[in-house]
Design a protein around this motif. Structure first.
Motif, PDB file in Angstrom:
ATOM      1  N   GLN A   1       0.788  -1.206   0.121  1.00 16.30           N
ATOM      2  CA  GLN A   1       0.023   0.175   0.300  1.00 16.30           C
ATOM      3  C   GLN A   1       0.587   1.694   0.216  1.00 16.30           C
ATOM      4  N   ARG A   2       0.385   2.186  -0.732  1.00 14.44           N
ATOM      5  CA  ARG A   2       1.565   3.619  -0.864  1.00 14.44           C
ATOM      6  C   ARG A   2       0.667   4.383   0.147  1.00 14.44           C
ATOM      7  N   TYR A   3       1.821   5.260   0.962  1.00 10.29           N
ATOM      8  CA  TYR A   3       1.324   6.038   1.744  1.00 10.29           C
ATOM      9  C   TYR A   3       0.814   7.289   1.307  1.00 10.29           C
TER      10      TYR A   3
ATOM     11  N   PRO B   1       0.749   4.073   9.368  1.00 10.54           N
ATOM     12  CA  PRO B   1       0.141   4.443   7.814  1.00 10.54           C
ATOM     13  C   PRO B   1      -1.460   4.372   7.020  1.00 10.54           C
ATOM     14  N   THR B   2      -1.705   3.084   8.466  1.00 11.97           N
ATOM     15  CA  THR B   2      -3.418   3.254   7.939  1.00 11.97           C
ATOM     16  C   THR B   2      -4.221   4.015   8.997  1.00 11.97           C
ATOM     17  N   GLN B   3      -3.395   5.152   9.986  1.00 14.72           N
ATOM     18  CA  GLN B   3      -4.390   6.166  10.263  1.00 14.72           C
ATOM     19  C   GLN B   3      -3.974   7.353  10.163  1.00 14.72           C
ATOM     20  N   ASP B   4      -2.288   7.398  10.081  1.00 17.64           N
ATOM     21  CA  ASP B   4      -2.077   8.704   9.349  1.00 17.64           C
ATOM     22  C   ASP B   4      -1.650   8.974   8.492  1.00 17.64           C
ATOM     23  N   LEU B   5      -2.201  10.566   7.582  1.00 15.64           N
ATOM     24  CA  LEU B   5      -1.796  11.323   6.891  1.00 15.64           C
ATOM     25  C   LEU B   5       0.338  11.243   7.370  1.00 15.64           C
ATOM     26  N   LEU B   6       0.196  11.226   5.505  1.00 18.89           N
ATOM     27  CA  LEU B   6       2.152  11.505   6.244  1.00 18.89           C
ATOM     28  C   LEU B   6       1.820  12.737   5.641  1.00 18.89           C
ATOM     29  N   VAL B   7       2.762  13.056   6.622  1.00 19.05           N
ATOM     30  CA  VAL B   7       2.699  15.439   5.839  1.00 19.05           C
ATOM     31  C   VAL B   7       4.938  14.960   5.264  1.00 19.05           C
TER      32      VAL B   7
ATOM     33  N   ALA C   1     -11.729  12.826   4.735  1.00 22.92           N
ATOM     34  CA  ALA C   1     -12.134  11.595   3.942  1.00 22.92           C
ATOM     35  C   ALA C   1     -11.265  10.635   3.479  1.00 22.92           C
ATOM     36  N   HIS C   2     -10.579  10.801   4.366  1.00 22.64           N
ATOM     37  CA  HIS C   2      -8.958   9.645   4.222  1.00 22.64           C
ATOM     38  C   HIS C   2      -9.016   8.245   5.200  1.00 22.64           C
ATOM     39  N   PHE C   3      -9.369   8.950   6.337  1.00 21.09           N
ATOM     40  CA  PHE C   3      -9.083   8.218   7.992  1.00 21.09           C
ATOM     41  C   PHE C   3     -10.217   8.592   8.569  1.00 21.09           C
ATOM     42  N   ARG C   4     -10.540   7.238   8.983  1.00 21.62           N
ATOM     43  CA  ARG C   4     -11.072   7.761  10.374  1.00 21.62           C
ATOM     44  C   ARG C   4     -10.627   7.866  12.004  1.00 21.62           C
TER      45      ARG C   4
END
Ligand code: AMP
Length: 209
Positions: free
Chosen positions: A2-4, A86-92, A197-200
């Motif tokens: 899965q890409r980040y 990666p499943t919970q955090d948006l990488l900045v 929109a992308h994370f719970r």
């Protein structure tokens, strides 16, 4: 793999990427990674640390291959240690990719959702900020006016073209003139809906992933 899911903080040296990235990184659900910080945390007597000093002291980029290899190892370590989830955090990401070759090398690892292009046309203000930072953070690369000017040249020549690598629809220019709070507001106007929109959101009990 899965890409980040990633937001890129983009812009010239001294424009405030690090300031914004650090603040956003404190908000739950965001993970901020600044490539320059990773380089600065290296043992400067190690081969990679010495390479970093050699290039950064001249205001130049560390060669792409070394940079990408270090980035891959670092992000892997952060995920293994669950510092970045990666499943919970948006990488900045801040300060990478800085060349077209880096953007291409990172493509298999990153799903770039947005590019925040911080814009300030006042070069003197950015130079002043970098000089202040040099004193505060003991940064050799920002102490010398000649090196600072070289950093701007390298940005124009090697880094600015990276913007054209991403679809125009996901690139947003953000006015980087103002107080950190005002600029943060502009950045969050773009970034917060993307995260939503992308994370719970565990507090809202709203499973989106
Ligand atoms: P920064 O803290 O982002 O201003 O980076 C400081 C210095 O680290 C730069 O001038 C480069 O020498 C090096 N550096 C940081 N990120 C990269 C990158 N993505 N590619 C190559 N060199 C980098």
């Amino acid at each position: 793999m899965q890409r980040y899911k990633t937001i890129l903080l983009f812009g010239a040296p001294g424009v405030g990427k690090g300031t914004q990235g650090k603040i956003i990184g404190h908000i739950p659900g965001f993970y901020h990674l600044a490539c320059g910080d990773v380089f600065r945390s290296l043992d400067m007597t190690s081969p990679l640390g010495r390479k970093f000093l050699e290039h950064s002291s001249k205001g130049e980029l560390v060669p792409d291959e070394l940079t990408i290899e270090m980035w891959k190892q670092n992000i892997h370590a952060q995920t293994v240690l669950s510092i970045y989830k990666p499943t919970q955090d948006l990488l900045v990401l801040d300060g990478i990719p800085r060349s077209l070759a880096q953007a291409k090398a990172l493509a298999p690892y990153l799903e770039v959702l947005n590019v925040i292009h911080l814009v300030c046309r006042d070069v003197d203000a950015m130079v002043m900020r970098m000089r202040r930072r040099a004193l505060k953070e003991n940064r050799l690369d920002d102490a010398d006016e000649k090196v600072i000017r070289r950093r701007f040249d390298v940005y124009q020549k090697e880094t600015a073209p990276v913007l054209g690598h991403y679809p125009e629809s996901i690139v947003h220019d953000v006015d980087a003139v103002g107080s950190p709070a005002v600029i943060l507001q502009r950045v969050l106007d773009i970034v917060a809906p993307i995260q939503d929109a992308h994370f719970r959101n565990p507090l809202a009990g709203d499973p989106k992933v």
